[in-house]
Design an enzyme around this catalytic site. Structure first.
Site, short mmCIF file in Angstrom:
data_model
loop_
_atom_site.label_atom_id
_atom_site.label_comp_id
_atom_site.label_asym_id
_atom_site.label_seq_id
_atom_site.Cartn_x
_atom_site.Cartn_y
_atom_site.Cartn_z
N HIS A 55 0.86 -1.19 0.00
CA HIS A 55 0.00 0.00 0.00
C HIS A 55 0.89 1.24 0.00
O HIS A 55 2.01 1.22 0.54
CB HIS A 55 -0.90 0.02 1.24
CG HIS A 55 -2.00 -1.00 1.21
ND1 HIS A 55 -3.15 -0.84 1.93
CD2 HIS A 55 -2.12 -2.17 0.55
CE1 HIS A 55 -3.94 -1.88 1.72
NE2 HIS A 55 -3.32 -2.71 0.88
N GLU A 57 0.95 3.92 1.70
CA GLU A 57 1.41 4.37 3.02
C GLU A 57 2.59 3.56 3.51
O GLU A 57 3.58 4.11 4.02
CB GLU A 57 0.28 4.25 4.05
CG GLU A 57 -0.96 5.05 3.72
CD GLU A 57 -2.04 4.23 3.00
OE1 GLU A 57 -3.23 4.49 3.26
OE2 GLU A 57 -1.70 3.37 2.17
N CYS A 85 -6.36 2.18 5.49
CA CYS A 85 -7.09 0.97 5.91
C CYS A 85 -6.60 0.55 7.30
O CYS A 85 -5.68 1.16 7.86
CB CYS A 85 -6.87 -0.15 4.90
SG CYS A 85 -5.17 -0.80 4.89
N CYS A 88 -2.80 -0.31 7.34
CA CYS A 88 -1.95 0.88 7.27
C CYS A 88 -2.05 1.71 8.55
O CYS A 88 -1.05 2.24 9.02
CB CYS A 88 -2.32 1.72 6.05
SG CYS A 88 -1.85 0.91 4.51
#
Length: 151
Positions: A55, A57, A85, A88
């Site tokens: 992801h 992040e 999410c 993260c």
């Protein structure tokens, strides 16, 4: 909102566009140090790397931690085009990121105030300041266009 947040979001949007061009869900992120300088950046890479943790992040935090030679990102701000999410959000708290600025809300999986509020959960030993809806229209449009093309 700080000027560095706006500048960071513009860079995160550019990274999200790169992600879309590579066939990834268009999410981009940058990590700013206390002075507002970018110390890490990332975009979604799950399709490219076959890594479920790819992801934006996480990619940005890994780069930032490497650039300062420390896992501890206290005093930093994460700027990301989509609400983080749960995975993260957990990583953000583990890294001690103090602020999170994001664009689009994620009503299906967001963990910064929409579905869950992991980043500000008082039961946890560390919390982050959250600023949502920054450049929300631009962030939402990237995601909407990406998924409309997929249908």
């Amino acid at each position: 909102m700080r000027q560095a947040d706006t500048d960071g979001m513009l860079r995160a949007l550019a990274l999200a566009e790169q992600a879309a061009a590579a066939g990834e869900v268009p999410v981009g992120a940058v990590l700013l140090d206390a002075s507002g300088a970018i110390i890490g950046e990332g975009r979604n890479t799950r399709e490219q790397t076959h890594d479920p943790t790819g992801h934006a992040e996480v990619v940005a935090m890994r780069q930032a931690a490497a650039s300062i030679s420390s896992w501890n990102l206290e005093g930093c701000t994460l700027v990301v085009t989509l609400e983080p999410c749960v995975m993260c959000a957990g990583a953000i708290l583990q890294a001690r990121v103090g602020r999170v600025v994001f664009g689009a809300w994620d009503e299906k999986a967001g963990a910064a105030g929409s579905m869950y509020d992991v980043l500000r959960d008082r039961r946890l030993p560390y919390r982050a300041e959250v600023v949502g809806g920054v450049w929300e229209d631009a962030s939402t449009a990237l995601l909407r266009d990406f998924f409309e093309q997929r249908r």
